[in-house]
Design an enzyme around this catalytic site. Structure first.
Site, PDB file in Angstrom:
ATOM      1  N   ARG A  98       5.409  -4.301  -7.708  1.00 18.53           N
ATOM      2  CA  ARG A  98       6.108  -4.518  -6.446  1.00 18.53           C
ATOM      3  C   ARG A  98       5.516  -5.697  -5.670  1.00 18.53           C
ATOM      4  NH1 ARG A  98       5.394   1.218  -6.129  1.00 18.53           N
ATOM      5  NH2 ARG A  98       3.769   0.926  -4.562  1.00 18.53           N
ATOM      6  N   ARG A 145       4.597 -15.876  -5.547  1.00 11.60           N
ATOM      7  CA  ARG A 145       5.669 -16.816  -5.230  1.00 11.60           C
ATOM      8  C   ARG A 145       5.162 -18.230  -5.467  1.00 11.60           C
ATOM      9  NH1 ARG A 145       7.625 -14.329   0.581  1.00 11.60           N
ATOM     10  NH2 ARG A 145       8.394 -12.337  -0.219  1.00 11.60           N
ATOM     11  N   ARG A 154      -2.025   9.969   1.100  1.00 12.23           N
ATOM     12  CA  ARG A 154      -2.947   9.193   1.921  1.00 12.23           C
ATOM     13  C   ARG A 154      -2.472   9.278   3.370  1.00 12.23           C
ATOM     14  NH1 ARG A 154      -7.705   8.118  -0.002  1.00 12.23           N
ATOM     15  NH2 ARG A 154      -7.887   6.126   1.109  1.00 12.23           N
ATOM     16  N   ARG A 199      -6.128  -3.158   7.849  1.00 12.56           N
ATOM     17  CA  ARG A 199      -5.368  -4.150   8.600  1.00 12.56           C
ATOM     18  C   ARG A 199      -5.434  -3.853  10.093  1.00 12.56           C
ATOM     19  NH1 ARG A 199       1.083  -2.790   7.401  1.00 12.56           N
ATOM     20  NH2 ARG A 199       1.094  -0.678   8.236  1.00 12.56           N
ATOM     21  N   GLU A 235      -6.265  -0.039  11.328  1.00 11.25           N
ATOM     22  CA  GLU A 235      -5.906   1.051  10.427  1.00 11.25           C
ATOM     23  C   GLU A 235      -6.947   1.250   9.328  1.00 11.25           C
ATOM     24  OE1 GLU A 235      -2.005   0.756   8.772  1.00 11.25           O
ATOM     25  OE2 GLU A 235      -1.121   0.011  10.643  1.00 11.25           O
ATOM     26  N   TYR A 294       7.695   7.234  -2.191  1.00 10.38           N
ATOM     27  CA  TYR A 294       7.596   6.231  -1.132  1.00 10.38           C
ATOM     28  C   TYR A 294       8.983   5.624  -0.936  1.00 10.38           C
ATOM     29  CZ  TYR A 294       6.208   2.341   1.740  1.00 10.38           C
ATOM     30  OH  TYR A 294       6.100   1.473   2.782  1.00 10.38           O
ATOM     31  N   ASP A 296      11.492   3.143   1.675  1.00  8.68           N
ATOM     32  CA  ASP A 296      11.715   2.313   2.843  1.00  8.68           C
ATOM     33  C   ASP A 296      12.790   2.959   3.708  1.00  8.68           C
ATOM     34  OD1 ASP A 296       9.857   0.290   2.313  1.00  8.68           O
ATOM     35  OD2 ASP A 296      11.251  -0.723   0.942  1.00  8.68           O
TER      36      ASP A 296
END
Length: 386
Positions: free
Chosen positions: A177, A181, A253, A283, A304, A352, A354
């Site tokens: 995932r 680039r 988690r 982060r 976090e 998971y 979105d």
């Protein structure tokens, strides 16, 4: 379930899954009661104004809406104003700041080169470990895909902190995932629709739930004792909790948040990752940057730290390790054998998801329930291959 009368349906959970299904069933004339254990709706997407700064805070971590599903995009715009937002992430590693996802600028910065796209492709191919056949885990996938230098700089430390595991214990599929680039494009997502609600996610979920056929009960758990009072249940809570953890607990988690307050601008961006292993947190998010159409003198950030979820913790990410698959299979088989209940959402299907996928699957599940009612057939308990 029968089509000769309005049904009484219980929905456990007032996040997107539960709200979308509740609305669809209520619009079809059914009586819906939504149970929510928290004192607010919208689940982990919950947003609220910080009373000191008036910054719109994503209370359970940043959520950026992105989708290519036109039905879902039209649906969320029905209930709120979506403001364009192009999510960009930075990362601090080895004392320097880089762009994420790894792109042409990241590569040139790290290796101190000035490569063009084709040159970079050839360079990374040379860095890759060609001795690895079929990768058995995350680390082997990374080494085969990008080589050791990129892997150790941007993935090794962050992955260990995020999952609490050595990358050799994490499935190779996780890395698929995270593509490289070979351009300077630094937008985190590629979907045509990328946005954040002007008034926050909670306002959108409240609007979805605002229907005379829906009753919302906050700070109220939906228990086994409640089920007899309803014709059907929609469960968006943890899959194993429905079965009282009879086969053991599925792993998640969770996140701990440490608040940072300041005047002015703290990060200069919405999200800064920290890839070095010796930095304990993963982060920092500066929430006023998620609403660039607003201006605030003060700022509020959250640092976090990821850890294994225990009883009473808010579950965020299903772990889905290989050794858990046997237990998960038992729960999925048990779920499919259930009647008068539909399992939905990230927790209810242990995947998971979105936000756009959550909404799309909720719409599919609601349509499936209504179809079964209309044709007087059993309602499937799972509308997805979890």
């Amino acid at each position: 379930m029968t089509r000769t009368r309005a049904l009484r349906v219980a929905v456990a959970g007032a996040g997107f899954s539960g709200a979308v299904i509740a609305r669809r069933l209520a619009e079809a004339g059914h009586d819906v009661v939504v149970f929510e254990t928290r004192d607010h709706v919208a689940g982990n997407c919950h947003t609220e104004r910080d009373p000191e700064t008036q910054v719109m805070v994503h209370r359970y971590g940043p959520h950026i809406f992105h989708t290519g599903d036109e039905r879902v995009w039209a649906y969320v715009n029905r209930f709120g104003t979506m403001m364009p937002f192009n999510h960009r992430v930075r990362t601090t590693v080895e004392g320097r700041v880089y762009l994420l996802p790894v792109n042409l600028l990241t590569i040139n910065q790290l290796f101190e080169t000035t490569l063009g796209p084709d040159e970079a492709k050839a360079f990374i191919a040379d860095q890759a470990d060609s001795s690895i056949g079929e990768p058995r885990n995350f680390e082997e996938q990374a080494l085969k895909f990008m080589g050791r230098r990129l892997y150790e700089a941007f993935f090794l430390g962050y992955t260990r902190k995020q999952w609490g595991l050595a990358p050799t214990e994490i499935p190779a599929s996780v890395l698929k995932r995270l593509p490289l680039r070979f351009s300077y494009e630094d937008s985190y997502f590629h979907h045509p629709h990328q946005a954040i609600p002007r008034d926050g996610y909670t306002a959108i979920v409240e609007a979805i739930l605002d229907h005379p056929g829906i009753t919302v009960q906050l700070s109220t758990a939906y228990t086994a004792a409640d089920r007899a009072g309803f014709d059907h249940s929609v469960w968006s809570g943890p899959l194993d909790a429905w079965f009282d953890h009879r086969y053991g607990r599925l792993g998640y988690r969770t996140l701990d948040f440490e608040e940072i307050r300041a005047v002015g601008d703290h990060l200069g961006c919405a999200v800064m990752n920290y890839g070095d292993l010796e930095v304990p947190y993963t982060r920092i998010a500066e929430h006023k940057h998620f609403a660039p159409w607003e201006e605030h003198e003060g700022t509020v950030c959250f640092r976090e730290t990821s850890r294994l979820a225990g009883e009473g913790d808010t579950p965020y990410y299903p772990i889905r390790l290989a050794e858990d698959k046997g237990v998960l299979r038992q729960y999925l088989d048990a779920a499919r054998a259930e009647t008068r209940v539909t399992f939905v959402g990230r927790l209810g299907t242990y995947r998971y998801l979105d936000m756009d996928v959550t909404i799309a699957e909720a719409l599919t599940a609601a349509d499936g329930i209504l179809h079964a009612v209309e044709h007087d057939t059993p309602v499937p308990s799972l509308f997805v291959d979890a």
